[in-house]
Design an enzyme around this catalytic site. Structure first.
Site, PDB file in Angstrom:
ATOM      1  N   LEU A 120       0.644  -1.088   0.133  1.00 20.17           N
ATOM      2  CA  LEU A 120       0.051   0.035  -0.485  1.00 20.17           C
ATOM      3  C   LEU A 120       0.964   1.191   0.235  1.00 20.17           C
ATOM      4  O   LEU A 120       0.610   2.281  -0.106  1.00 20.17           O
ATOM      5  CB  LEU A 120      -0.906  -0.038   1.001  1.00 20.17           C
ATOM      6  CG  LEU A 120      -1.339  -0.759   1.275  1.00 20.17           C
ATOM      7  CD1 LEU A 120      -2.748  -1.461   2.486  1.00 20.17           C
ATOM      8  CD2 LEU A 120      -2.770  -1.244  -0.163  1.00 20.17           C
ATOM      9  N   GLY A 121       2.214   1.052   0.794  1.00 24.40           N
ATOM     10  CA  GLY A 121       2.933   2.710   0.611  1.00 24.40           C
ATOM     11  C   GLY A 121       4.017   1.989   1.560  1.00 24.40           C
ATOM     12  O   GLY A 121       4.196   1.223   1.744  1.00 24.40           O
ATOM     13  N   GLY A 162       7.886   3.730   4.044  1.00 22.54           N
ATOM     14  CA  GLY A 162       8.006   5.196   4.931  1.00 22.54           C
ATOM     15  C   GLY A 162       9.267   4.968   4.723  1.00 22.54           C
ATOM     16  O   GLY A 162       9.849   4.193   4.891  1.00 22.54           O
ATOM     17  N   GLY A 163       9.646   5.957   5.984  1.00 22.16           N
ATOM     18  CA  GLY A 163      11.043   6.086   6.513  1.00 22.16           C
ATOM     19  C   GLY A 163      10.989   4.845   7.170  1.00 22.16           C
ATOM     20  O   GLY A 163      11.982   4.468   7.111  1.00 22.16           O
ATOM     21  N   PHE A 164      10.364   4.149   7.859  1.00 23.55           N
ATOM     22  CA  PHE A 164      10.166   2.879   8.846  1.00 23.55           C
ATOM     23  C   PHE A 164      10.208   1.270   8.649  1.00 23.55           C
ATOM     24  O   PHE A 164       9.545   0.455   9.290  1.00 23.55           O
ATOM     25  CB  PHE A 164       9.608   3.301  10.674  1.00 23.55           C
ATOM     26  CG  PHE A 164       9.892   4.513  10.832  1.00 23.55           C
ATOM     27  CD1 PHE A 164      11.647   4.767  11.094  1.00 23.55           C
ATOM     28  CD2 PHE A 164       9.334   5.650  11.730  1.00 23.55           C
ATOM     29  CE1 PHE A 164      12.077   5.976  11.561  1.00 23.55           C
ATOM     30  CE2 PHE A 164      10.176   6.614  11.714  1.00 23.55           C
ATOM     31  CZ  PHE A 164      11.632   6.762  11.951  1.00 23.55           C
ATOM     32  N   VAL A 197       4.331  -0.781   3.939  1.00 24.70           N
ATOM     33  CA  VAL A 197       2.510  -1.569   4.697  1.00 24.70           C
ATOM     34  C   VAL A 197       1.730  -1.636   3.694  1.00 24.70           C
ATOM     35  O   VAL A 197       1.970  -1.863   2.201  1.00 24.70           O
ATOM     36  CB  VAL A 197       1.794  -0.791   4.763  1.00 24.70           C
ATOM     37  CG1 VAL A 197       0.272   0.063   5.352  1.00 24.70           C
ATOM     38  CG2 VAL A 197       2.329   1.044   6.110  1.00 24.70           C
ATOM     39  N   ASP A 203       2.543  14.366  14.395  1.00 23.11           N
ATOM     40  CA  ASP A 203       2.537  13.767  12.842  1.00 23.11           C
ATOM     41  C   ASP A 203       1.243  14.301  12.309  1.00 23.11           C
ATOM     42  O   ASP A 203       1.161  13.458  11.467  1.00 23.11           O
ATOM     43  CB  ASP A 203       3.450  12.513  12.703  1.00 23.11           C
ATOM     44  CG  ASP A 203       4.170  13.019  11.667  1.00 23.11           C
ATOM     45  OD1 ASP A 203       3.973  13.916  10.675  1.00 23.11           O
ATOM     46  OD2 ASP A 203       4.462  11.318  11.186  1.00 23.11           O
TER      47      ASP A 203
END
Length: 813
Positions: A502-503, A505-507, A510, A621
């Site tokens: 789904l996507g 990120g920095g960590f 997903v 955030d």
């Protein structure tokens, strides 16, 4: 001659009036036998609540229907010829020669008609209830209708309309969804029908397959819909059954209150209740909505509970029929008894907060007491369970089950008592069946203690890296959080395939997944090399596990295994708000009603974090991409990796590690590291303005020397041209006063001085009430210019506050 012209003028006036009637809409609520209703004409109920007329579907065909007057978008509640439309504007409605009324197509052939009648002076009348009547004016008997649309519902149930069975005539009325919601009104795949066999209940089907049942009526509500009682201040549910028939309907306490129940095709056949409040349709309830709502989800003797993990369990005295499938969270095979029954010594297990099992083939007696019911069930060796029919006034009536028990759920609160037959050995030696819960709790505690000690011993012998991983897991155990094993999540995500991604990120990434039991999930998989994210991972788990709100994403569990760290959330079908709001091919889905609901939902979620939860939570955030949308476009705040817990009397904290996202961070946070609820409110204000304009706030840099969003909104607000910034994809779906109020709220939230920003309770009040007093906003914090020269050239009216900032210690995400 003067007399001649006088008569001529009168004749002309009559002809003009007649011509006007047959070529335009009429406000009359009645159509007589000498009149016709064309496709460009309407009937309007006496108090102008409902309209009868023609509308066009997505296939450009014409349909005769009833809809609410003066409500946008058009809300259709009944369709006459849903499966036989007319193909052009030459069709019309009239009263036929035999007294019925008929819809004729362009060729003069009937496309639809009411029942045959022998009325002498028939008329068609539209009532303010939304009911269309055919009656005989020569019959003065009150309520003696020859035909009424309320007896032929389509996809909508209005107050006073009934669904159910007339057992004297063998006729049945039910709801059928549209083929395509809002586009094609022909009969769809979903039906909601009353099953009159045994103890009556409603069944939702997709074609011929049952997908949901609402449980039997218990005197206050359906057994499977505990929230029905909570919504009875504004309306009353009615459910009656006897030897003549079984009927369900509802009525409103205030005639001016507009409420409807629909069977939707957009949401997999959901049964939804709406109310018209403050100029929009508000969804107050819907079913099915959770995995446990789906029919026979946990098989025979299985009990489903949404808040448990796994959600399928076997009640005391039973075990999984297929243990291997059960371990993989597939409970469809259900449970089997541990011990064979012995009629003379059997006892009964008392279960509380239950949705009663399927009741299509049960014994029922409305006059028996619960004790009499239990005695009768005890004597009948085939009886497997019993309960009260009516829970009011201490309970009354008797319902008894024979054979297997299906489709049982736990509803806390809102369920009712159920007594299930068990072998005496499975009940235990306690003198009271109620003590089994305490015994079970002690057993679970001891088992957990043994398990923990075993894990400690294993961890002691394993490598240091494995010890660290298990230590993380024990920290999570303190939260009593459901734990998923790695293999389960690997299967659910198809081995974390790119197709399910789904996507990122920095960590980490997903993934979308589906458990064997059918529940869709979102899995956040921490990158193995992202040591920086471990603390944030733990923080997110600990925070969100303690938070429960409809506008916060729901945490289902986590996994710490094989050096993997994963968080499992409920899956949001519409993903992040950014994927729709900033996509020109999709933002048409976000009309003003949906955008306002998203703004209001985010505000309610923030109010819960800041004020109403057990802790005071600062998110830190908040941004458009961290707002997820469920299938109904309801917003849910996500990503709590940066969040902090405040004491109830704490107002501010300082950090040397400024983290967040460009364009959403408040001035005091960026410059001094100070964060508080007011820094969250700043981020909320930015989101409000982005949602209204459909534009991103670009944050610090401005290479092309253009105004960023906040500066642009501020300037246009003072120039009186703010409406030019509204996202054009909304069309005319908004009211000017409402959208200006929301922009005003957004500007109040992004004020440069934190003390000037409102609290979320004030924001909620300002959003929900036109009468709320709203102060004049002061300058926002912009973070725009690279040097003062650029700033001064654009800052001649002294209406802006520009901060020149260089940030070197910033971890943007």
């Amino acid at each position: 001659m003067r007399v001649f012209f006088t008569h001529l003028n009168s004749l002309i006036i009559i002809l003009i009036s007649f011509f006007f009637f047959i070529t335009s809409s009429t406000s009359l609520d009645t159509l007589t036998g000498t009149q016709i209703l064309k496709t460009n004409q309407t009937l309007l109920s006496e108090n102008q609540t409902f309209v009868l007329g023609f509308f066009r579907g997505s296939n450009t065909n014409y349909y005769l229907g009833i809809w609410y007057n003066n409500i946008s978008p058009q809300t259709i509640v009944w369709v006459a010829n849903r499966d036989n439309p007319i193909d052009n504007s030459a069709g019309h409605l009239k009263i036929g020669d035999n007294g019925n009324f008929v819809l004729l197509n362009s060729s003069g052939n009937p496309a639809w008609s009411s029942n045959q009648t022998n009325a002498k002076n028939p008329v068609i009348q539209l009532l303010d209830t939304g009911n269309l009547l055919l009656k005989d004016l020569s019959d003065t008997t009150n309520n003696n209708y020859l035909w009424q649309s309320f007896e032929y519902p389509t996809d909508t149930l209005l107050p006073g309309m009934k669904v159910g069975w007339n057992l004297d005539t063998g006729t049945e009325k039910h709801l059928t969804s549209w083929k395509v919601e809002g586009e094609d009104p022909s009969s769809g795949d979903y039906t909601l029908k009353i099953d009159y066999h045994g103890l009556p209940e409603a069944l939702l089907r997709r074609n011929q397959t049952i997908i949901y049942r609402n449980g039997p009526w218990n005197g206050e509500r359906f057994s499977g819909i505990p929230g029905m009682k909570d919504n009875t201040n504004d309306l009353k549910y009615n459910f009656t059954y006897d030897e003549h028939g079984v009927w369900f309907s509802f009525s409103v306490t205030e005639p001016s209150l507009l409420s409807r129940i629909i069977l939707s095709s957009d949401s997999d056949g959901q049964y939804q209740r709406y109310m018209w409040i403050q100029g929009r349709w508000n969804k107050f309830s819907y079913t099915p909505k959770d995995p446990c709502d789906y029919y026979r989800h946990c098989g025979p003797y299985g009990v489903c509970e949404n808040d448990a993990s796994p959600i399928c369990t076997c009640m005391q005295g039973f075990r999984p029929k297929n243990q291997e499938a059960w371990n993989l969270r597939d409970g469809s095979d259900g449970c089997v008894r541990n011990t064979v029954l012995n009629c003379s010594t059997d006892k009964f297990l008392h279960l509380e907060n239950m949705k009663l099992p399927e009741t299509s083939s049960v014994f029922m007696n409305k006059s028996m007491t619960l004790d009499e019911c239990g005695s009768l069930c005890k004597r009948n060796c085939s009886c497997t369970a019993y309960a009260n029919i009516d829970i009011r006034n201490g309970g009354s009536g008797c319902v008894m089950w024979f054979g297997q028990l299906f489709d049982m759920n736990v509803h806390r609160p809102g369920g009712q008592d159920l007594y299930v037959r068990l072998a005496a050995a499975d009940i235990g030696s306690s003198s009271s069946n109620k003590n089994h819960r305490a015994v079970l709790a002690i057993g679970i505690t001891l088992s957990a203690l043994v398990l923990v000690l075993g894990l400690v011993a294993i961890c002691y012998l394993r490598k240091k890296r494995q010890q660290s991983s298990r230590g993380d897991q024990r920290n999570m155990d303190d939260l009593k959080l459901p734990m998923f094993n790695f293999d389960t999540l690997m299967m659910a995500t198809n081995n974390f395939s790119q197709d399910n991604k789904l996507g990122e990120g920095g960590f980490g990434s997903v993934y979308r997944g589906r458990l064997i039991e059918g529940q869709e999930i979102a899995v956040k998989r921490l990158s193995e090399n992202s040591g920086q994210g471990i603390n944030e991972f733990k923080n997110e788990i600990k925070l969100i596990a303690k938070l429960q709100h409809r506008n916060l994403v729901r945490l289902l569990g986590c996994c710490i295994e094989k050096n993997e760290k994963m968080v499992v959330y409920e899956y949001m079908k519409n993903r992040g708000l950014d994927s729709i709001l900033f996509d020109k091919s999709k933002n048409l889905l976000l009309n003003w009603e949906r955008r306002f609901n998203i703004i209001y939902g985010i505000a309610k979620g923030l109010l819960y974090l800041h004020q109403d939860s057990r802790f005071r939570i600062i998110h830190r955030d908040l941004k458009i991409s961290n707002i997820l949308l469920d299938i109904e476009m309801n917003p849910k705040i996500s990503d709590f990796g940066m969040a902090r817990i405040f004491d109830k009397d704490q107002t501010q904290e300082k950090t040397i590690r400024v983290v967040g996202t460009y364009g959403y961070m408040s001035p005091e946070y960026i410059m001094d590291g100070n964060f508080s609820i007011k820094s969250d409110i700043y981020s909320f204000g930015v989101m409000v303005l982005e949602i209204i304009t459909g534009k991103k706030n670009r944050g610090f840099s401005c290479d092309n020397h253009e105004l960023n969003l906040l500066e642009n909104v501020w300037r246009r607000w003072h120039e009186g041209t703010i409406l030019t910034l509204i996202d054009p994809s909304m069309g005319n779906s908004y009211t000017e006063s409402e959208i200006l109020r929301c922009i005003h709220v957004g500007l109040l939230c992004v004020q440069e001085c934190a003390e000037d920003r409102p609290t979320m309770s004030s924001v909620i009040l300002m959003l929900s009430s036109e009468a709320a007093l709203m102060p004049r906003p002061s300058n926002p914090g912009f973070f725009l210019r690279r040097n003062h020269a650029e700033t001064s050239s654009r800052n001649q009216d002294n209406t802006e506050s520009v901060n020149q900032v260089t940030v070197t210690l910033l971890n943007a995400r």
